[in-house]
Scaffold this motif. Structure first.
Motif, PDB file in Angstrom:
ATOM      1  N   ASP A  15       7.376  -9.303 -21.075  1.00 12.54           N
ATOM      2  CA  ASP A  15       7.056  -8.561 -22.880  1.00 12.54           C
ATOM      3  C   ASP A  15       6.256 -10.071 -23.228  1.00 12.54           C
ATOM      4  OD1 ASP A  15       7.837  -6.128 -22.214  1.00 12.54           O
ATOM      5  OD2 ASP A  15       8.535  -5.786 -23.437  1.00 12.54           O
ATOM      6  N   ARG A  41      -3.594   0.741 -16.968  1.00 13.13           N
ATOM      7  CA  ARG A  41      -1.071   0.476 -16.867  1.00 13.13           C
ATOM      8  C   ARG A  41      -1.042   0.958 -16.604  1.00 13.13           C
ATOM      9  NH1 ARG A  41      -2.618  -1.699 -23.486  1.00 13.13           N
ATOM     10  NH2 ARG A  41       0.126  -2.146 -22.207  1.00 13.13           N
ATOM     11  N   PHE A  42       0.098   1.222 -16.887  1.00 15.14           N
ATOM     12  CA  PHE A  42       0.854   1.601 -16.462  1.00 15.14           C
ATOM     13  C   PHE A  42       2.156   1.519 -17.087  1.00 15.14           C
ATOM     14  CE2 PHE A  42      -1.123   2.715 -12.151  1.00 15.14           C
ATOM     15  CZ  PHE A  42      -0.826   3.641 -12.261  1.00 15.14           C
ATOM     16  N   PRO A  43       3.117   2.328 -18.028  1.00 10.65           N
ATOM     17  CA  PRO A  43       2.941   3.895 -18.215  1.00 10.65           C
ATOM     18  C   PRO A  43       1.187   4.497 -18.693  1.00 10.65           C
ATOM     19  CG  PRO A  43       4.162   3.198 -20.364  1.00 10.65           C
ATOM     20  CD  PRO A  43       3.714   1.806 -19.340  1.00 10.65           C
ATOM     21  N   ARG A  45       0.096   6.673 -20.568  1.00  7.41           N
ATOM     22  CA  ARG A  45       0.211   7.664 -22.141  1.00  7.41           C
ATOM     23  C   ARG A  45      -0.754   8.928 -22.357  1.00  7.41           C
ATOM     24  NH1 ARG A  45       4.210   4.073 -25.547  1.00  7.41           N
ATOM     25  NH2 ARG A  45       4.391   1.954 -24.670  1.00  7.41           N
ATOM     26  N   LEU A  57       9.723   6.165 -25.439  1.00  8.56           N
ATOM     27  CA  LEU A  57       9.349   4.877 -25.549  1.00  8.56           C
ATOM     28  C   LEU A  57       9.638   4.735 -27.308  1.00  8.56           C
ATOM     29  CD1 LEU A  57       6.793   3.752 -22.835  1.00  8.56           C
ATOM     30  CD2 LEU A  57      10.177   2.790 -22.507  1.00  8.56           C
ATOM     31  N   PHE A  72       8.022   7.772 -14.990  1.00 13.80           N
ATOM     32  CA  PHE A  72       7.173   6.349 -15.138  1.00 13.80           C
ATOM     33  C   PHE A  72       7.302   6.660 -13.528  1.00 13.80           C
ATOM     34  CE2 PHE A  72       9.541   3.730 -18.132  1.00 13.80           C
ATOM     35  CZ  PHE A  72       9.100   3.820 -19.088  1.00 13.80           C
ATOM     36  N   ARG A  76       2.505   6.961 -11.846  1.00 15.67           N
ATOM     37  CA  ARG A  76       2.446   6.501 -11.152  1.00 15.67           C
ATOM     38  C   ARG A  76       1.583   7.261  -9.455  1.00 15.67           C
ATOM     39  NH1 ARG A  76       5.416   2.842 -12.769  1.00 15.67           N
ATOM     40  NH2 ARG A  76       7.615   3.389 -11.435  1.00 15.67           N
ATOM     41  N   ARG A  97       0.832  -4.028 -15.379  1.00 15.60           N
ATOM     42  CA  ARG A  97       2.185  -3.299 -14.521  1.00 15.60           C
ATOM     43  C   ARG A  97       2.049  -2.265 -14.024  1.00 15.60           C
ATOM     44  NH1 ARG A  97       6.543  -4.551 -18.714  1.00 15.60           N
ATOM     45  NH2 ARG A  97       5.588  -4.679 -20.688  1.00 15.60           N
ATOM     46  N   TYR A  98       2.991  -2.775 -12.999  1.00 14.69           N
ATOM     47  CA  TYR A  98       3.127  -1.269 -11.796  1.00 14.69           C
ATOM     48  C   TYR A  98       4.246  -1.227 -11.285  1.00 14.69           C
ATOM     49  CZ  TYR A  98       0.658   0.103  -7.426  1.00 14.69           C
ATOM     50  OH  TYR A  98      -0.286   1.202  -6.658  1.00 14.69           O
ATOM     51  N   SER A 101       7.450  -3.473 -12.389  1.00 16.56           N
ATOM     52  CA  SER A 101       8.060  -3.218 -14.339  1.00 16.56           C
ATOM     53  C   SER A 101       9.008  -1.891 -13.986  1.00 16.56           C
ATOM     54  CB  SER A 101       7.430  -2.831 -14.671  1.00 16.56           C
ATOM     55  OG  SER A 101       6.143  -3.674 -15.185  1.00 16.56           O
ATOM     56  N   GLY A 102       8.953  -0.643 -13.175  1.00  9.48           N
ATOM     57  CA  GLY A 102       9.496   0.334 -12.898  1.00  9.48           C
ATOM     58  C   GLY A 102      11.782   0.055 -12.536  1.00  9.48           C
ATOM     59  N   PHE A 105      12.529  -2.666 -15.270  1.00 10.89           N
ATOM     60  CA  PHE A 105      13.119  -2.184 -16.300  1.00 10.89           C
ATOM     61  C   PHE A 105      14.523  -1.234 -15.530  1.00 10.89           C
ATOM     62  CE2 PHE A 105      10.905  -3.561 -19.948  1.00 10.89           C
ATOM     63  CZ  PHE A 105      10.494  -4.233 -19.170  1.00 10.89           C
ATOM     64  N   GLU A 149       9.460  -0.504 -29.964  1.00 11.92           N
ATOM     65  CA  GLU A 149       9.861   0.592 -28.799  1.00 11.92           C
ATOM     66  C   GLU A 149      11.100   0.349 -28.270  1.00 11.92           C
ATOM     67  OE1 GLU A 149       6.466   1.003 -26.176  1.00 11.92           O
ATOM     68  OE2 GLU A 149       5.596   2.454 -27.717  1.00 11.92           O
ATOM     69  N   ARG A 150      11.308   0.478 -27.335  1.00 12.54           N
ATOM     70  CA  ARG A 150      12.836   0.738 -26.188  1.00 12.54           C
ATOM     71  C   ARG A 150      13.059  -0.665 -25.910  1.00 12.54           C
ATOM     72  NH1 ARG A 150      16.006   4.891 -25.129  1.00 12.54           N
ATOM     73  NH2 ARG A 150      15.136   7.121 -26.274  1.00 12.54           N
ATOM     74  N   TYR A 151      13.463  -1.509 -25.326  1.00 12.04           N
ATOM     75  CA  TYR A 151      13.664  -2.103 -24.160  1.00 12.04           C
ATOM     76  C   TYR A 151      13.065  -3.070 -24.523  1.00 12.04           C
ATOM     77  CZ  TYR A 151      13.317   1.771 -20.647  1.00 12.04           C
ATOM     78  OH  TYR A 151      13.662   2.213 -19.938  1.00 12.04           O
TER      79      TYR A 151
HETATM   80  N1  NYM Z   1       8.481   0.331 -18.288  1.00 13.02           N
HETATM   81  C1  NYM Z   1       7.202   0.046 -17.814  1.00 13.02           C
HETATM   82  C2  NYM Z   1       9.188   0.526 -17.460  1.00 13.02           C
HETATM   83  O1  NYM Z   1      10.268   0.716 -18.443  1.00 13.02           O
HETATM   84  N2  NYM Z   1       9.354   1.004 -16.234  1.00 13.02           N
HETATM   85  C3  NYM Z   1       8.126   1.395 -15.598  1.00 13.02           C
HETATM   86  O2  NYM Z   1       7.677   2.289 -14.229  1.00 13.02           O
HETATM   87  C4  NYM Z   1       7.114   0.898 -16.945  1.00 13.02           C
HETATM   88  C5  NYM Z   1       5.560   0.552 -16.134  1.00 13.02           C
HETATM   89  O3  NYM Z   1       7.327   0.186 -20.870  1.00 13.02           O
HETATM   90  N3  NYM Z   1       8.586  -1.892 -21.675  1.00 13.02           N
HETATM   91  C6  NYM Z   1       8.439  -0.400 -19.390  1.00 13.02           C
HETATM   92  C7  NYM Z   1       8.390  -1.581 -19.527  1.00 13.02           C
HETATM   93  C8  NYM Z   1       7.511  -1.937 -21.556  1.00 13.02           C
HETATM   94  C9  NYM Z   1       7.598  -0.122 -21.630  1.00 13.02           C
HETATM   95  O4  NYM Z   1       4.872  -1.006 -21.314  1.00 13.02           O
HETATM   96  C10 NYM Z   1       6.014   0.085 -21.557  1.00 13.02           C
HETATM   97  P1  NYM Z   1       3.705  -1.648 -22.392  1.00 13.02           P
HETATM   98  O5  NYM Z   1       2.921  -2.359 -21.455  1.00 13.02           O
HETATM   99  O6  NYM Z   1       4.020  -2.356 -23.394  1.00 13.02           O
HETATM  100  O7  NYM Z   1       3.287  -0.824 -22.413  1.00 13.02           O
END
Ligand code: NYM
Length: 212
Positions: A15, A41-43, A45, A57, A72, A76, A97-98, A101-102, A105, A149-151
């Motif tokens: 991020d 973009r992924f996710p 939403r 999230l 997630f 895709r 992201r693809y 990232s899945g 994370f 957001e989470r993470y």
């Molecule tokens: N994320 C994103 C995952 O945990 N798994 C996934 O497969 C993908 C594509 O979602 N912190 C996480 C990473 C980000 C969050 O992404 C949302 P963004 O780009 O901030 O919308």
């Protein structure tokens, strides 16, 4: 003669690395130079699955960790028919992201291994190029606070970064590390050069399958 296919170009990174800004600038530059290009973009939403992910999230719902990982991935897969159609029509897709990232994370959570995390995404359209926007945790911190957001914590992002570094050792994927600490314009120039080379090369190559 069948039209030449578009390239599948992915931007990844922790991020705050500037992925979304760079995706938008790249799509704009490609379009300006007469090359059909669209951003994804992924996710994603907006779909039903994407809404479940978004609520998770935003901490509006709780989901079991394996379950959200699979959602997630499903998010895709549900877009694969559209992606293939666009690529076949000659449109280059620039994806924020693809699957990387899945995997990065989820595998940063306790009790998950890379191997399990990769399985649901095996066979997805394989990117022709994955650019990893590299930014040290210290530089990321200079760009301000994380969101809500989470993470979005320093500790978790460091763990995610390590997982990305592991994934980048895989020679079956065309990774390019990009120094994201440069100015927005310098990063953009770097990314554009790599993308143009990839678009030219991809025209004559079949679309691959990820991690197969
Ligand atoms: N994320 C994103 C995952 O945990 N798994 C996934 O497969 C993908 C594509 O979602 N912190 C996480 C990473 C980000 C969050 O992404 C949302 P963004 O780009 O901030 O919308």
């Amino acid at each position: 003669m069948a039209c030449k296919r578009g390239a599948l170009i992915v931007l990844e990174g922790v991020d705050k690395a500037g992925k979304t800004t760079q995706c938008k600038k790249l799509v704009h530059a490609l379009q300006q130079s007469g090359r059909p290009a669209e951003m994804m973009r992924f996710p994603e939403r907006t779909t039903t699955i994407g809404q479940l992910i978004s609520a998770y999230l935003e901490n509006k719902s709780d989901l079991e960790d394996h379950t959200v990982h699979l959602l997630f991935s499903a998010n895709r897969w549900e877009l694969v028919p559209l992606m293939k159609k666009k690529l076949e029509q000659g449109t280059t897709l620039v994806v924020d992201r693809y699957a990387f990232s899945g995997v990065a994370f989820t595998s940063a959570k306790p009790g998950f291994c890379l191997d399990w995390c990769m399985k649901p995404d095996v066979g997805l359209p394989k990117p022709d190029l994955v650019m990893f926007l590299q930014l040290s945790p210290a530089e990321a911190a200079l760009r301000g606070q994380f969101g809500e957001e989470r993470y979005e914590t320093n500790v978790f992002q460091r763990a995610v970064q390590q997982k990305f570094e592991h994934l980048m050792k895989d020679p079956s994927v065309n990774w390019r590390a990009i120094d994201a600490s440069q100015s927005v314009e310098d990063v953009h120039e770097n990314i554009t050069t790599h993308s143009l080379n990839t678009i030219n090369a991809a025209e004559n190559l079949p679309l691959g399958e990820l991690w197969k």
